[in-house]
Design a protein around this motif. Structure first.
Motif, PDB file in Angstrom:
ATOM      1  N   MET A   1     -20.787 -50.494  82.122  1.00  0.00           N
ATOM      2  CA  MET A   1     -21.809 -51.181  81.327  1.00  0.00           C
ATOM      3  C   MET A   1     -21.380 -51.253  79.863  1.00  0.00           C
ATOM      4  SD  MET A   1     -25.805 -50.110  80.784  1.00  0.00           S
ATOM      5  CE  MET A   1     -26.805 -50.962  79.580  1.00  0.00           C
ATOM      6  N   ARG A   2     -21.466 -52.431  79.276  1.00  0.00           N
ATOM      7  CA  ARG A   2     -21.040 -52.611  77.889  1.00  0.00           C
ATOM      8  C   ARG A   2     -22.062 -52.010  76.938  1.00  0.00           C
ATOM      9  NH1 ARG A   2     -20.353 -55.500  73.265  1.00  0.00           N
ATOM     10  NH2 ARG A   2     -18.303 -56.382  72.822  1.00  0.00           N
ATOM     11  N   ILE A   3     -21.585 -51.416  75.836  1.00  0.00           N
ATOM     12  CA  ILE A   3     -22.453 -50.892  74.796  1.00  0.00           C
ATOM     13  C   ILE A   3     -22.014 -51.470  73.453  1.00  0.00           C
ATOM     14  CG2 ILE A   3     -22.947 -48.757  76.035  1.00  0.00           C
ATOM     15  CD1 ILE A   3     -20.958 -47.334  74.175  1.00  0.00           C
ATOM     16  N   THR A   4     -22.921 -51.454  72.478  1.00  0.00           N
ATOM     17  CA  THR A   4     -22.601 -51.962  71.150  1.00  0.00           C
ATOM     18  C   THR A   4     -21.964 -50.873  70.302  1.00  0.00           C
ATOM     19  OG1 THR A   4     -24.738 -51.341  70.178  1.00  0.00           O
ATOM     20  CG2 THR A   4     -24.594 -53.493  71.290  1.00  0.00           C
ATOM     21  N   ALA A   5     -21.405 -51.288  69.172  1.00  0.00           N
ATOM     22  CA  ALA A   5     -20.838 -50.322  68.235  1.00  0.00           C
ATOM     23  C   ALA A   5     -21.909 -49.375  67.728  1.00  0.00           C
ATOM     24  CB  ALA A   5     -20.179 -51.060  67.070  1.00  0.00           C
ATOM     25  N   LEU A   6     -23.103 -49.891  67.477  1.00  0.00           N
ATOM     26  CA  LEU A   6     -24.188 -49.039  66.997  1.00  0.00           C
ATOM     27  C   LEU A   6     -24.583 -48.006  68.046  1.00  0.00           C
ATOM     28  CD1 LEU A   6     -26.255 -48.367  64.821  1.00  0.00           C
ATOM     29  CD2 LEU A   6     -27.772 -50.100  65.808  1.00  0.00           C
ATOM     30  N   PHE A   8     -22.674 -46.804  70.311  1.00  0.00           N
ATOM     31  CA  PHE A   8     -21.588 -45.829  70.369  1.00  0.00           C
ATOM     32  C   PHE A   8     -21.741 -44.808  69.248  1.00  0.00           C
ATOM     33  CE2 PHE A   8     -17.429 -44.206  69.199  1.00  0.00           C
ATOM     34  CZ  PHE A   8     -16.874 -43.865  70.422  1.00  0.00           C
ATOM     35  N   HIS A   9     -21.927 -45.279  68.023  1.00  0.00           N
ATOM     36  CA  HIS A   9     -21.981 -44.371  66.882  1.00  0.00           C
ATOM     37  C   HIS A   9     -23.248 -43.519  66.864  1.00  0.00           C
ATOM     38  CE1 HIS A   9     -18.364 -44.939  64.572  1.00  0.00           C
ATOM     39  NE2 HIS A   9     -18.446 -46.243  64.706  1.00  0.00           N
ATOM     40  N   GLU A  10     -24.297 -43.958  67.522  1.00  0.00           N
ATOM     41  CA  GLU A  10     -25.520 -43.166  67.578  1.00  0.00           C
ATOM     42  C   GLU A  10     -25.466 -42.082  68.651  1.00  0.00           C
ATOM     43  OE1 GLU A  10     -28.577 -46.089  68.102  1.00  0.00           O
ATOM     44  OE2 GLU A  10     -28.975 -46.237  65.945  1.00  0.00           O
ATOM     45  N   ALA A  78     -18.187 -45.821  79.897  1.00  0.00           N
ATOM     46  CA  ALA A  78     -17.028 -44.991  80.233  1.00  0.00           C
ATOM     47  C   ALA A  78     -16.224 -44.642  78.984  1.00  0.00           C
ATOM     48  CB  ALA A  78     -16.149 -45.711  81.254  1.00  0.00           C
ATOM     49  N   ASP A  79     -16.095 -45.597  78.055  1.00  0.00           N
ATOM     50  CA  ASP A  79     -15.396 -45.316  76.800  1.00  0.00           C
ATOM     51  C   ASP A  79     -16.124 -44.223  76.017  1.00  0.00           C
ATOM     52  OD1 ASP A  79     -13.299 -47.334  76.950  1.00  0.00           O
ATOM     53  OD2 ASP A  79     -14.885 -48.798  76.666  1.00  0.00           O
ATOM     54  N   ARG A  80     -17.435 -44.323  75.954  1.00  0.00           N
ATOM     55  CA  ARG A  80     -18.212 -43.326  75.216  1.00  0.00           C
ATOM     56  C   ARG A  80     -18.068 -41.943  75.860  1.00  0.00           C
ATOM     57  NH1 ARG A  80     -24.359 -44.597  73.943  1.00  0.00           N
ATOM     58  NH2 ARG A  80     -24.400 -45.009  76.193  1.00  0.00           N
ATOM     59  N   GLU A  81     -18.160 -41.881  77.161  1.00  0.00           N
ATOM     60  CA  GLU A  81     -18.040 -40.597  77.854  1.00  0.00           C
ATOM     61  C   GLU A  81     -16.667 -39.981  77.621  1.00  0.00           C
ATOM     62  OE1 GLU A  81     -18.218 -38.730  82.401  1.00  0.00           O
ATOM     63  OE2 GLU A  81     -18.794 -40.823  82.030  1.00  0.00           O
ATOM     64  N   VAL A  84     -16.266 -38.483  74.052  1.00  0.00           N
ATOM     65  CA  VAL A  84     -16.892 -37.164  73.910  1.00  0.00           C
ATOM     66  C   VAL A  84     -16.006 -36.085  74.523  1.00  0.00           C
ATOM     67  CG1 VAL A  84     -18.869 -35.759  74.590  1.00  0.00           C
ATOM     68  CG2 VAL A  84     -19.216 -38.117  73.828  1.00  0.00           C
ATOM     69  N   ARG A  85     -15.478 -36.354  75.696  1.00  0.00           N
ATOM     70  CA  ARG A  85     -14.654 -35.351  76.382  1.00  0.00           C
ATOM     71  C   ARG A  85     -13.335 -35.101  75.646  1.00  0.00           C
ATOM     72  NH1 ARG A  85     -15.170 -36.044  82.956  1.00  0.00           N
ATOM     73  NH2 ARG A  85     -17.425 -36.423  83.052  1.00  0.00           N
ATOM     74  N   ILE A  86     -12.739 -36.167  75.097  1.00  0.00           N
ATOM     75  CA  ILE A  86     -11.486 -35.987  74.359  1.00  0.00           C
ATOM     76  C   ILE A  86     -11.719 -35.138  73.113  1.00  0.00           C
ATOM     77  CG2 ILE A  86      -9.744 -37.190  72.970  1.00  0.00           C
ATOM     78  CD1 ILE A  86      -9.887 -39.477  75.012  1.00  0.00           C
ATOM     79  N   SER A  87     -12.798 -35.379  72.407  1.00  0.00           N
ATOM     80  CA  SER A  87     -13.092 -34.585  71.220  1.00  0.00           C
ATOM     81  C   SER A  87     -13.299 -33.118  71.571  1.00  0.00           C
ATOM     82  CB  SER A  87     -14.334 -35.139  70.507  1.00  0.00           C
ATOM     83  OG  SER A  87     -14.048 -36.368  69.883  1.00  0.00           O
ATOM     84  N   LEU A  88     -13.973 -32.848  72.677  1.00  0.00           N
ATOM     85  CA  LEU A  88     -14.157 -31.461  73.114  1.00  0.00           C
ATOM     86  C   LEU A  88     -12.819 -30.814  73.448  1.00  0.00           C
ATOM     87  CD1 LEU A  88     -17.319 -31.802  75.390  1.00  0.00           C
ATOM     88  CD2 LEU A  88     -17.161 -30.607  73.199  1.00  0.00           C
TER      89      LEU A  88
END
Length: 216
Positions: A1-6, A8-10, A78-81, A84-88
């Motif tokens: 599912m596509r998400i916006t930049a906003l 993502f940043h929120e 999937a990009d957002r998930e 988060v995992r890469i940063s952890l």
């Protein structure tokens, strides 16, 4: 599912990442090649779990990661998930991020007929057409080109300029640095979408962010 930049940043857990012209990027300060390799190993395992392969650039002292879903022309859940995992994973390795170190460079060409001009540039550069107005390096290593269609010919100004997409929270500092280095602001009425600057001889560059753009 596509998400916006906003969107993502929120999200929680994406403080290391910044949305640019093409996807979201993070720059991790590994300090050594061996730590960078360890981080890439972790990223590879996480990518397999999420089912999403990021672009990764390994250097002796840092690793830069880009997340983008070309088929969706942007970011997805999937990009957002994965972000988060890469940063952890980076934190577990004691690796911090420098969001000010990421940017995208894009050349913009003003043309009368995008459909006629764009295939030439795609062919001569070995690029691929993307969306309705862009050509991009399929390996995402080189600057993209955006074609802006004009209503009538223009002879009084150069028809090529450079777009520099920077993190939204770094744009004003980048503009200030350019002015301090001898440039001048030609137009800031569209900020924070972009500021148009000129060098001492009038050559133009847009310092751009994702904010205020359709499709972001």
């Amino acid at each position: 599912m596509r998400i916006t930049a906003l969107q993502f940043h929120e999200s929680e857990g994406v403080d290391d990442w910044r949305v640019l012209a093409f996807g979201a990027c993070a720059h991790f300060l590994t300090g050594s090649l061996s730590t960078g390799v360890a981080l890439i190993g972790a990223i590879g395992a996480l990518a397999g779990q999420v089912g999403k392969d990021p672009d990764v650039d390994l250097r002796p002292g840092h690793v830069t990661v880009r997340l983008l879903t070309l088929e969706q022309s942007g970011l997805t859940e999937a990009d957002r998930e994965l972000a988060v995992r890469i940063s952890l994973a980076a934190r577990e390795l004691g690796v911090s991020a420098d969001p000010s170190a990421v940017s995208d460079v894009q050349f913009a060409i003003d043309v009368m007929d995008v459909a006629k001009v764009r295939p030439f540039w795609a062919a001569v550069l070995g690029y691929e057409e993307w969306g309705e107005e862009d050509v991009i390096d399929p390996r995402l290593r080189m600057p993209s080109i955006w074609f802006q269609e004009m209503d009538k010919p223009r002879t009084q100004r150069n028809r090529i300029h450079i777009d520099v997409f920077v993190p939204h929270d770094q744009a004003e500092a980048r503009v200030a640095a350019a002015v301090a280095a001898g440039g001048r602001v030609l137009n800031d009425t569209t900020a924070p979408t972009h500021w148009t600057l000129a060098d001492p001889e009038g050559n133009e560059v847009d310092v751009a962010t994702w904010q205020g753009r359709d499709g972001f």
